[in-house]
Design a protein around this motif. Structure first.
Motif, PDB file in Angstrom:
ATOM      1  N   PRO A  26       0.767  -1.250  -0.134  1.00 39.73           N
ATOM      2  CA  PRO A  26      -0.055   0.090   0.107  1.00 39.73           C
ATOM      3  C   PRO A  26       0.677   1.284   0.033  1.00 39.73           C
ATOM      4  N   GLY A  27       0.464   2.164  -0.893  1.00 41.98           N
ATOM      5  CA  GLY A  27       1.368   3.521  -1.054  1.00 41.98           C
ATOM      6  C   GLY A  27       2.437   3.539  -2.056  1.00 41.98           C
ATOM      7  N   ASP A  28       2.631   2.193  -2.415  1.00 40.41           N
ATOM      8  CA  ASP A  28       3.749   2.247  -3.744  1.00 40.41           C
ATOM      9  C   ASP A  28       3.448   2.592  -4.968  1.00 40.41           C
ATOM     10  N   ARG A  29       3.961   3.333  -5.730  1.00 39.23           N
ATOM     11  CA  ARG A  29       3.731   3.787  -7.030  1.00 39.23           C
ATOM     12  C   ARG A  29       3.952   2.856  -8.119  1.00 39.23           C
ATOM     13  N   LEU A  30       3.031   2.623  -8.961  1.00 39.13           N
ATOM     14  CA  LEU A  30       3.127   1.529 -10.199  1.00 39.13           C
ATOM     15  C   LEU A  30       3.349   2.382 -11.335  1.00 39.13           C
ATOM     16  N   VAL A  31       4.344   2.177 -12.082  1.00 37.59           N
ATOM     17  CA  VAL A  31       4.707   2.839 -13.348  1.00 37.59           C
ATOM     18  C   VAL A  31       4.987   1.861 -14.457  1.00 37.59           C
ATOM     19  N   GLU A  32       4.162   2.081 -15.704  1.00 39.16           N
ATOM     20  CA  GLU A  32       3.854   1.369 -16.644  1.00 39.16           C
ATOM     21  C   GLU A  32       5.334   0.599 -16.966  1.00 39.16           C
ATOM     22  N   SER A  33       6.238   1.525 -17.443  1.00 46.29           N
ATOM     23  CA  SER A  33       7.364   1.161 -17.981  1.00 46.29           C
ATOM     24  C   SER A  33       8.203   0.100 -17.135  1.00 46.29           C
ATOM     25  N   ASP A  34       8.061   0.455 -15.574  1.00 46.28           N
ATOM     26  CA  ASP A  34       8.625  -0.613 -14.725  1.00 46.28           C
ATOM     27  C   ASP A  34       8.066  -1.843 -14.642  1.00 46.28           C
ATOM     28  N   LEU A  35       6.841  -1.889 -14.801  1.00 48.56           N
ATOM     29  CA  LEU A  35       6.056  -3.078 -14.791  1.00 48.56           C
ATOM     30  C   LEU A  35       6.208  -3.846 -16.019  1.00 48.56           C
ATOM     31  N   ALA A  36       6.209  -3.226 -17.314  1.00 51.14           N
ATOM     32  CA  ALA A  36       6.473  -3.882 -18.321  1.00 51.14           C
ATOM     33  C   ALA A  36       7.917  -4.527 -18.598  1.00 51.14           C
ATOM     34  N   GLU A  37       8.942  -4.058 -17.901  1.00 50.83           N
ATOM     35  CA  GLU A  37      10.225  -4.428 -17.877  1.00 50.83           C
ATOM     36  C   GLU A  37      10.347  -5.616 -16.868  1.00 50.83           C
ATOM     37  N   ARG A  38       9.531  -5.379 -15.856  1.00 51.81           N
ATOM     38  CA  ARG A  38       9.552  -6.567 -14.871  1.00 51.81           C
ATOM     39  C   ARG A  38       8.928  -7.746 -15.345  1.00 51.81           C
ATOM     40  N   PHE A  39       7.803  -7.707 -16.109  1.00 50.21           N
ATOM     41  CA  PHE A  39       7.044  -8.877 -16.167  1.00 50.21           C
ATOM     42  C   PHE A  39       7.163  -9.237 -17.668  1.00 50.21           C
ATOM     43  N   GLY A  40       8.090  -8.615 -18.440  1.00 49.39           N
ATOM     44  CA  GLY A  40       8.552  -9.122 -19.642  1.00 49.39           C
ATOM     45  C   GLY A  40       7.417  -8.709 -20.800  1.00 49.39           C
ATOM     46  N   VAL A  41       6.346  -7.815 -20.605  1.00 50.99           N
ATOM     47  CA  VAL A  41       5.275  -7.724 -21.418  1.00 50.99           C
ATOM     48  C   VAL A  41       5.425  -6.307 -21.967  1.00 50.99           C
TER      49      VAL A  41
END
Length: 212
Positions: A26-41
């Motif tokens: 809770p409170g963590d910011r989610l960034v599209e580019s970071d998530l895309a890199e992390r999950f490989g999508v």
């Protein structure tokens, strides 16, 4: 760093699981580019997943950013009221419908989880698996769906009540009592045992909140 992902899991599921296991709190910011890199999508399914999670109130707006939501006291209390009743119903139906194999799995879970008593994070994950098994043993798909929604919201709590000293041992004693009732096909006893279990967890969490 990207992580290996299952070809059967979409971006929504990957992000949801990451929140559930505490990768994002809770409170963590989610960034599209970071998530895309992390999950490989690619970013498009990530963007769609974030929109869906925001619609479900699992993410909230903080200016132009999306952050993992948190629950205030009233929201937590409301969630526990619903969870208590739905979990109790699942136990009641499991006492009626669970197969011998499903009961054996529940019994083995309780036995195996004793080795995790001194590892609150691992025991919390095992606790979720135990409850999920009861949901499935209810053999009611609509109840399982509703409990899935409830447990997603439970992931928005920053801490686990199992981390409180002594709560791990108590949890396993309560789990054993639930399984006993299910195995004995005592529907009311199973319902009451699981409701009592959730009620005690809620009391523990309220004490955590008052001490913080």
């Amino acid at each position: 760093m990207s992580q290996v992902r299952s070809p059967h899991k979409d971006a929504y599921t990957l992000i949801l699981e990451a929140i559930d296991v505490g990768v994002y709190k809770p409170g963590d910011r989610l960034v599209e580019s970071d998530l895309a890199e992390r999950f490989g999508v690619s970013r498009t399914p990530i963007r769609e997943a974030l929109q869906r999670l925001e619609t479900q109130s699992l993410l909230a707006r903080d200016g132009r950013s999306l952050i993992v939501s948190s629950l205030d006291h009233n929201q937590m209390a409301e969630l526990y009221v619903v969870r208590t009743e739905l979990e109790g119903l699942a136990a009641r139906l499991a006492a009626r419908h669970a197969t011998e194999e499903e009961v054996r799995v529940l019994r083995d879970m309780v036995s195996d989880d004793h080795r995790l008593v001194n590892d609150p994070s691992a025991l919390a994950r095992a606790n979720r698996r135990f409850h999920k098994q009861i949901h499935l043993a209810s053999h009611n798909r609509y109840l399982v769906q509703q409990l899935d929604l409830v447990h997603r919201s439970m992931a928005l709590m920053a801490t686990t009540s199992i981390a409180v000293e002594g709560r791990g041992e108590d949890t396993l004693v309560e789990h054993a009592a639930i399984v006993d009732a299910i195995e004995a096909r005592q529907e009311l006893a199973a319902y009451e045992a699981l409701r009592d279990h959730i009620s005690k967890a809620f009391v523990t969490r309220l004490k955590q909140e008052s001490d913080s």
